[in-house]
Design a protein around this motif. Structure first.
Motif, mmCIF file in Angstrom:
data_model
loop_
_atom_site.group_PDB
_atom_site.id
_atom_site.type_symbol
_atom_site.label_atom_id
_atom_site.label_comp_id
_atom_site.label_asym_id
_atom_site.label_seq_id
_atom_site.Cartn_x
_atom_site.Cartn_y
_atom_site.Cartn_z
ATOM 1 N N THR A 20 26.564 52.454 41.324
ATOM 2 C CA THR A 20 27.862 52.770 41.922
ATOM 3 C C THR A 20 28.888 51.678 41.667
ATOM 4 N N MET A 21 28.442 50.448 41.540
ATOM 5 C CA MET A 21 29.363 49.314 41.482
ATOM 6 C C MET A 21 30.090 49.197 40.154
ATOM 7 N N SER A 22 29.524 49.735 39.084
ATOM 8 C CA SER A 22 30.173 49.688 37.776
ATOM 9 C C SER A 22 29.532 50.702 36.848
ATOM 10 N N GLY A 238 32.788 35.776 40.720
ATOM 11 C CA GLY A 238 33.997 35.206 40.152
ATOM 12 C C GLY A 238 33.837 33.807 39.600
ATOM 13 N N ALA A 239 32.712 33.156 39.885
ATOM 14 C CA ALA A 239 32.479 31.800 39.377
ATOM 15 C C ALA A 239 31.893 31.795 37.971
ATOM 16 N N ILE A 264 35.129 40.899 34.057
ATOM 17 C CA ILE A 264 35.514 40.134 32.878
ATOM 18 C C ILE A 264 36.635 39.164 33.220
ATOM 19 N N SER A 265 37.414 39.490 34.257
ATOM 20 C CA SER A 265 38.452 38.612 34.788
ATOM 21 C C SER A 265 38.707 39.056 36.227
ATOM 22 N N ARG A 266 39.529 38.322 36.932
ATOM 23 C CA ARG A 266 39.729 38.614 38.353
ATOM 24 C C ARG A 266 40.201 40.052 38.552
ATOM 25 N N GLY A 267 39.400 40.831 39.286
ATOM 26 C CA GLY A 267 39.773 42.200 39.621
ATOM 27 C C GLY A 267 39.585 43.221 38.522
ATOM 28 N N LYS A 268 39.082 42.811 37.366
ATOM 29 C CA LYS A 268 38.928 43.733 36.236
ATOM 30 C C LYS A 268 37.457 43.824 35.839
ATOM 31 N N ASN A 273 28.152 44.051 28.656
ATOM 32 C CA ASN A 273 27.621 42.691 28.549
ATOM 33 C C ASN A 273 28.203 41.972 27.340
ATOM 34 N N ALA A 274 28.334 42.681 26.235
ATOM 35 C CA ALA A 274 28.839 42.065 25.008
ATOM 36 C C ALA A 274 30.244 41.504 25.201
ATOM 37 N N GLN A 275 31.047 42.163 26.019
ATOM 38 C CA GLN A 275 32.401 41.670 26.273
ATOM 39 C C GLN A 275 32.358 40.307 26.957
ATOM 40 N N GLN A 276 31.451 40.134 27.907
ATOM 41 C CA GLN A 276 31.318 38.831 28.562
ATOM 42 C C GLN A 276 30.814 37.777 27.580
ATOM 43 N N VAL A 277 29.842 38.145 26.751
ATOM 44 C CA VAL A 277 29.327 37.190 25.765
ATOM 45 C C VAL A 277 30.432 36.770 24.803
ATOM 46 N N ALA A 278 31.195 37.744 24.327
ATOM 47 C CA ALA A 278 32.267 37.435 23.384
ATOM 48 C C ALA A 278 33.299 36.503 24.005
#
Length: 311
Positions: A20-22, A238-239, A264-268, A273-278
């Motif tokens: 549900t969270m994402s 967020g950390a 990936i950023s505050r509130g977004k 996973n690949a987006q965070q790695v990139a």
């Protein structure tokens, strides 16, 4: 001396967040495999893996829920596979280490102490009609009653059971006392140097996600282990990116992934996973560091090699 390259770990799905969270959180076998491979292609040299029920997304430590995606990941990428041994807050240590014992990966996690481990505040963000699956609400809301058991006896049992597999542990330390637990276990011969420590910040029940705490944990580890350890940082929520960036500039390694943060950023919300790695790779490289390949990670962490796994 030349600066050591930065190892990026990506934790693909975990056992905290629920579907549900994402919509991006992978839980089917196909999605876990696809997102793991994409994360490796984006620059992750280690893939930290949990399993989930293919239909409901509920966390699982059943080997039948690992089997469908592990060979696919190995076939499609050279990344190091790290299997969690912390996938349940209620099952015994023998149940939790069964996947690692069965598949003999290059790495697996090892939680270094018992603790309150809760994410119940997340339940307040959703109404009763929001939850996709029946199990989710109670699972999240009732986590305030959890004690994540990792006694010295549990740690010893896990270490001795897995010793014949030559697995390198990702020693997950959620507070400074866990570092002392690890030192004691090394002193009695359970773990050999160099150990790999994952400093974890921001879990409710563990140390908070402040940079001062990172510096404190690092100084403590330096005092206890000297040159006999390698380290990485996991910042929850967020950390995540802030602490990963700081760690990389302190000479450490980093961990990202949807297990640790859905954003990936505050509130977004992150798209994958690949987006965070990139993103963390771009930050690390822009700040003058190089990212380690899987084989370089194997050399840095003294791993047994991908040819010695059982999947």
């Amino acid at each position: 001396m030349a600066r050591q390259k930065t190892v990026i770990t990506c934790a693909i799905t975990g056992a905290i967040h629920t579907p549900t969270m994402s919509d991006a959180l992978p839980y089917s076998y196909d999605d876990i495999a696809a997102q793991a491979v994409a994360a490796a292609e984006a620059g992750a040299s280690i893939l930290h893996l949990h399993a989930r029920d293919n239909e409901t997304g509920a966390p699982s430590v059943d080997v039948k829920d690992f089997q469908p995606f592990l060979p696919r990941i190995k076939q499609a990428t050279d990344a190091v596979v790290n299997i969690s041994t912390g996938g349940s807050l209620s099952l015994s240590i023998q149940d939790r280490i069964t996947p690692a014992k069965t598949f003999s990966p290059e790495m697996c996690s090892m939680n270094m102490g018992s603790m309150n481990f809760s994410f119940h505040p997340l339940a307040k963000r959703y109404s009763d009609d929001d939850w996709k699956f029946d199990w989710e609400k109670d699972y999240v809301a009732n986590s305030d009653g959890n004690i994540f058991r990792n006694t010295f006896r549990d740690i010893k049992e896990a270490a001795e059971t897995l010793a014949p597999h030559d697995i390198k542990f990702e020693h997950e330390c959620y507070d400074v006392g866990h570092l002392y637990n690890l030192k004691f276990c090394m002193d009695i011969g359970l773990f050999k140097a160099p150990v790999f420590i994952q400093f974890i910040f921001g879990i409710l029940g563990g140390i908070g996600p402040e940079v001062d705490n990172l510096v404190f944990m690092k100084r403590t580890a330096d005092r206890l282990f000297g040159d006999d350890y390698r380290w990485s940082v996991l910042g929850a929520g967020g950390a995540q990116m802030n602490l990963a960036t700081t760690a990389s500039q302190m000479g450490g390694n980093v961990r990202v992934g949807l297990e640790d943060s859905l954003f990936i950023s505050r509130g977004k919300l992150a798209e994958s996973n690949a987006q965070q790695v990139a993103k963390i790779r771009r930050i690390v490289e822009d700040l003058g560091c190089e990212v380690a390949t899987p084989d370089e990670a194997r050399e840095i962490l003294a791993l047994k090699g991908g040819d010695r796994v059982n999947f």
